[in-house]
Design an enzyme around this catalytic site. Structure first.
Site, PDB file in Angstrom:
ATOM      1  N   THR A  43      15.428  -8.492  -5.784  1.00 15.63           N
ATOM      2  CA  THR A  43      14.014  -8.149  -5.655  1.00 15.63           C
ATOM      3  C   THR A  43      13.851  -6.633  -5.721  1.00 15.63           C
ATOM      4  O   THR A  43      12.974  -6.115  -6.422  1.00 15.63           O
ATOM      5  CB  THR A  43      13.472  -8.654  -4.296  1.00 15.63           C
ATOM      6  OG1 THR A  43      13.597 -10.067  -4.265  1.00 15.63           O
ATOM      7  CG2 THR A  43      12.023  -8.267  -4.090  1.00 15.63           C
ATOM      8  N   ALA A 179      -1.768  -4.653   6.152  1.00 15.89           N
ATOM      9  CA  ALA A 179      -1.535  -3.200   6.117  1.00 15.89           C
ATOM     10  C   ALA A 179      -0.100  -2.882   6.492  1.00 15.89           C
ATOM     11  O   ALA A 179       0.179  -2.025   7.327  1.00 15.89           O
ATOM     12  CB  ALA A 179      -2.506  -2.494   7.051  1.00 15.89           C
ATOM     13  N   ILE A 182       4.223  -3.022   1.957  1.00 17.87           N
ATOM     14  CA  ILE A 182       3.874  -3.372   0.578  1.00 17.87           C
ATOM     15  C   ILE A 182       2.396  -3.085   0.316  1.00 17.87           C
ATOM     16  O   ILE A 182       2.034  -2.476  -0.695  1.00 17.87           O
ATOM     17  CB  ILE A 182       4.214  -4.853   0.287  1.00 17.87           C
ATOM     18  CG1 ILE A 182       5.737  -5.030   0.307  1.00 17.87           C
ATOM     19  CG2 ILE A 182       3.626  -5.300  -1.047  1.00 17.87           C
ATOM     20  CD1 ILE A 182       6.225  -6.440   0.041  1.00 17.87           C
ATOM     21  N   HIS A 443      15.772  28.325   4.733  1.00 13.84           N
ATOM     22  CA  HIS A 443      14.351  28.675   4.628  1.00 13.84           C
ATOM     23  C   HIS A 443      14.040  29.043   3.185  1.00 13.84           C
ATOM     24  O   HIS A 443      14.816  29.799   2.583  1.00 13.84           O
ATOM     25  CB  HIS A 443      14.048  29.859   5.547  1.00 13.84           C
ATOM     26  CG  HIS A 443      12.637  30.341   5.429  1.00 13.84           C
ATOM     27  ND1 HIS A 443      11.583  29.648   5.972  1.00 13.84           N
ATOM     28  CD2 HIS A 443      12.102  31.418   4.794  1.00 13.84           C
ATOM     29  CE1 HIS A 443      10.452  30.292   5.703  1.00 13.84           C
ATOM     30  NE2 HIS A 443      10.744  31.358   4.983  1.00 13.84           N
TER      31      HIS A 443
HETATM   32  P1  NAI Z   1       4.789  -6.568   6.645  1.00  8.71           P
HETATM   33  O1  NAI Z   1       5.339  -7.544   7.588  1.00  8.71           O
HETATM   34  O2  NAI Z   1       5.298  -5.168   6.616  1.00  8.71           O
HETATM   35  O3  NAI Z   1       3.177  -6.474   6.843  1.00  8.71           O
HETATM   36  C1  NAI Z   1       2.335  -7.608   6.716  1.00  8.71           C
HETATM   37  C2  NAI Z   1       1.021  -7.329   7.410  1.00  8.71           C
HETATM   38  O4  NAI Z   1       0.108  -8.394   7.100  1.00  8.71           O
HETATM   39  C3  NAI Z   1       1.133  -7.290   8.921  1.00  8.71           C
HETATM   40  O5  NAI Z   1       0.595  -6.066   9.380  1.00  8.71           O
HETATM   41  C4  NAI Z   1       0.320  -8.514   9.393  1.00  8.71           C
HETATM   42  O6  NAI Z   1      -0.323  -8.292  10.615  1.00  8.71           O
HETATM   43  C5  NAI Z   1      -0.688  -8.683   8.248  1.00  8.71           C
HETATM   44  N1  NAI Z   1      -1.261 -10.033   8.096  1.00  8.71           N
HETATM   45  C6  NAI Z   1      -0.585 -11.210   8.121  1.00  8.71           C
HETATM   46  N2  NAI Z   1      -1.458 -12.256   7.927  1.00  8.71           N
HETATM   47  C7  NAI Z   1      -2.709 -11.730   7.755  1.00  8.71           C
HETATM   48  C8  NAI Z   1      -4.024 -12.278   7.493  1.00  8.71           C
HETATM   49  N3  NAI Z   1      -4.258 -13.588   7.379  1.00  8.71           N
HETATM   50  N4  NAI Z   1      -5.078 -11.436   7.377  1.00  8.71           N
HETATM   51  C9  NAI Z   1      -4.878 -10.085   7.513  1.00  8.71           C
HETATM   52  N5  NAI Z   1      -3.663  -9.518   7.742  1.00  8.71           N
HETATM   53  C10 NAI Z   1      -2.577 -10.302   7.853  1.00  8.71           C
HETATM   54  O7  NAI Z   1       4.946  -7.265   5.212  1.00  8.71           O
HETATM   55  P2  NAI Z   1       4.934  -6.696   3.729  1.00  8.71           P
HETATM   56  O8  NAI Z   1       4.181  -5.407   3.635  1.00  8.71           O
HETATM   57  O9  NAI Z   1       4.473  -7.836   2.907  1.00  8.71           O
HETATM   58  O10 NAI Z   1       6.463  -6.377   3.447  1.00  8.71           O
HETATM   59  C11 NAI Z   1       7.438  -7.420   3.486  1.00  8.71           C
HETATM   60  C12 NAI Z   1       8.807  -6.898   3.800  1.00  8.71           C
HETATM   61  O11 NAI Z   1       9.294  -6.102   2.744  1.00  8.71           O
HETATM   62  C13 NAI Z   1       8.808  -6.045   5.059  1.00  8.71           C
HETATM   63  O12 NAI Z   1       9.833  -6.486   5.900  1.00  8.71           O
HETATM   64  C14 NAI Z   1       9.067  -4.664   4.548  1.00  8.71           C
HETATM   65  O13 NAI Z   1       9.837  -3.898   5.463  1.00  8.71           O
HETATM   66  C15 NAI Z   1       9.817  -4.895   3.241  1.00  8.71           C
HETATM   67  N6  NAI Z   1       9.541  -3.802   2.309  1.00  8.71           N
HETATM   68  C16 NAI Z   1      10.037  -2.565   2.575  1.00  8.71           C
HETATM   69  C17 NAI Z   1       9.733  -1.496   1.748  1.00  8.71           C
HETATM   70  C18 NAI Z   1      10.246  -0.154   2.119  1.00  8.71           C
HETATM   71  O14 NAI Z   1      11.181  -0.049   2.885  1.00  8.71           O
HETATM   72  N7  NAI Z   1       9.652   0.939   1.607  1.00  8.71           N
HETATM   73  C19 NAI Z   1       8.892  -1.649   0.565  1.00  8.71           C
HETATM   74  C20 NAI Z   1       8.399  -2.984   0.398  1.00  8.71           C
HETATM   75  C21 NAI Z   1       8.734  -4.002   1.238  1.00  8.71           C
END
Ligand code: NAI
Length: 464
Positions: A43, A179, A182, A443
């Site tokens: 992924t 929020a 992703i 610096h």
């Molecule tokens: P996430 O778990 O970070 O956030 C999902 C959000 O959706 C939560 O804040 C939750 O409260 C909200 N939510 C859930 N159901 C809802 C609803 N019905 N209505 C409104 N809000 C709702 O999940 P995300 O952003 O999808 O990422 C998935 C995984 O991928 C995470 O574990 C993340 O760490 C990983 N990831 C990491 C990256 C990085 O390290 N830069 C980049 C992309 C993904």
């Protein structure tokens, strides 16, 4: 050993799986890696970290060209966006990297088996008509988006991250559900490209689990860039209104129902472990209530000779956590000490400004009753950051009140994702805030802000 027999078979060629396979081969183990997607990298490389970073980079430069170029004396018509070309650049970035892993497999003599692997017991793994066997099987099958029942995904107008990374046009309006990482990274991309982005979040703050000061400042920074936030709201459904979709959401405080129209809806509500078709449970393997494969401290599953690593087991779903587990399990299989320090795993959100963190948050320290000191330093006091129009944000360092040992660090600001690693190394060596404060930092660099935050844990920062 026959050509279909190995010391180790790794199922899944993502960051956890391919790193594990290479590390096994480096220890002299006959190793195969099975991958069904048609390209290595999982992924992360194909539909996650790497393509999103390409789009974040391109959209950031586009945004800079419109916001800061003239101030710096770079004149001329502001550029426009050719999304198809931007997607080609993204695709090239992916293919260069996937080809790179194939090269590493050849160099390290890892056998790359193309197809979906299915366990059938006793170390046997089937791929199509072929059967393979190994003393050790490592499951590294990763995760998939966990969408909402009320919001059916078509990857065109209602998309997960996969569809959002391949849109054919910049939507006029984008609704982002969730929020988290992703939602905010991809929401930022399309906001910079001109979409009106509204993020709907169930909880009362963005990026749940992060340090509260960072969350607040991060939300303010993104709001200034045009992202709108609806917090404390649960998305309850979507209807197709022809040209666009209409989302309905309920404000949790008042239970009132609201609607939001958008050409594209991004569902970013988390991911779930991917074990479909793997044959793991049929072979007697145990999953927990979250659908994750149950492992012990050495990544052993409930089936003898079968290990699991990465998103498919408990812990943060991060490519680098999977990589570390991949190396550690390979070392364990090779009879060496395989170890992952779960207390020092950094997290990064690649927006502008970036967010990066490691170790404990202030709330965690309060909850566990640890006495601590806080040192903060704003990037407004850092000459390098200001010269790049990146004076927003701060470094917050947490140290034990008695021993001064560093317990956590939270950064919002330029190159946060790079800066955090000096704190990771310091934590691995059990360093104190004073150790960081007395280390010479070049610096002018943004890293001076980390040193200043460390100084702020003691007598005080110099430039604050
Ligand atoms: P996430 O778990 O970070 O956030 C999902 C959000 O959706 C939560 O804040 C939750 O409260 C909200 N939510 C859930 N159901 C809802 C609803 N019905 N209505 C409104 N809000 C709702 O999940 P995300 O952003 O999808 O990422 C998935 C995984 O991928 C995470 O574990 C993340 O760490 C990983 N990831 C990491 C990256 C990085 O390290 N830069 C980049 C992309 C993904």
């Amino acid at each position: 050993m026959s050509e279909n027999e190995f010391d180790v078979i790794v199922i899944g060629g993502g960051p956890g799986g391919y790193v594990c396979a290479i590390r096994c081969a480096q220890s002299g183990l006959a190793t195969a890696c099975i991958e069904g997607r048609g390209a290595l990298g999982g992924t992360c490389l194909n539909v996650g970290c790497i393509p999103s970073k390409a789009l974040l980079h391109a959209s950031h430069l586009y945004h800079e060209s419109r916001s800061n170029f003239r101030t710096m004396g770079i004149m001329g018509d502001p550029p426009s966006v050719d999304l198809a070309r931007m997607m080609t650049y993204k695709g090239d970035t992916i293919s260069q990297n996937t080809a790179g892993i194939e090269f590493l497999f050849k160099k390290n003599k890892v056998t790359y088996i193309k197809g979906w692997g299915r366990m059938s017991g006793d170390g046997q793994v089937l791929v199509g008509e072929s059967s393979y066997r190994a003393k050790n099987v490592v499951i590294a099958t990763g995760s998939e988006p966990s969408s909402l029942q009320a919001v059916p995904v078509d990857e065109k107008r209602i998309v997960t991250s996969t569809g959002a990374l391949a849109l054919e046009a910049i939507p006029e309006r984008m609704a982002v559900i969730g929020a988290g990482v992703i939602g905010l990274e991809l929401g930022s991309v399309y906001a910079r490209l001109g979409s009106k982005v509204t993020v709907i979040e169930y909880l009362n703050e963005i990026t749940p689990g992060l340090d509260k000061d960072i969350c607040k400042a991060f939300r303010r920074a993104l709001s200034k860039q045009g992202l709108k936030f609806v917090l404390g709201a649960e998305v309850t459904g979507v209807k197709d209104s022809g040209e666009y979709s209409t989302l309905t959401y309920a404000l949790r405080k008042s239970s009132s129902e609201k609607e939001l129209d958008a050409e594209v809806v991004l569902v970013a509500t988390g991911r779930k472990p991917f074990v479909d078709g793997l044959g793991f449970t049929e072979c007697g393997g145990k999953l927990n209530d979250h659908g994750q494969i149950v492992t012990d401290a050495k990544w052993r599953t409930s089936i003898e000779g079968v290990f699991a690593i990465g998103d498919v087991i408990a812990g943060p779903m991060l490519a680098h956590k999977a990589e570390d587990e991949g190396m550690a399990v390979a070392d364990s299989i090779a009879g060496k000490a395989g170890h992952v320090n779960y207390d020092v795993i950094p997290g990064v959100i690649y927006t502008a400004p970036e967010v990066a963190y490691v170790g404990k948050t202030e709330d965690q320290l309060k909850d566990e009753g640890t006495a601590y000191r806080v040192g903060t330093f704003p990037f407004m006091g850092n000459a390098r950051a200001k010269s790049m129009f990146m004076g927003e944000g701060f470094v917050k360092l947490l140290a034990d009140a008695e021993s001064d040992r560093i317990l956590g660090c939270h950064v919002l600001g330029p190159t946060a994702g790079e800066l955090i690693h000096e704190v990771c190394v310091a934590m691995e060596f059990g360093a104190s805030a004073e150790d960081l404060a007395l280390t010479c930092h070049a610096h002018p660099t943004c890293s001076e802000a980390v040193r200043e935050a460390a100084l702020a844990c003691g007598l005080g920062a110099i430039h604050a």
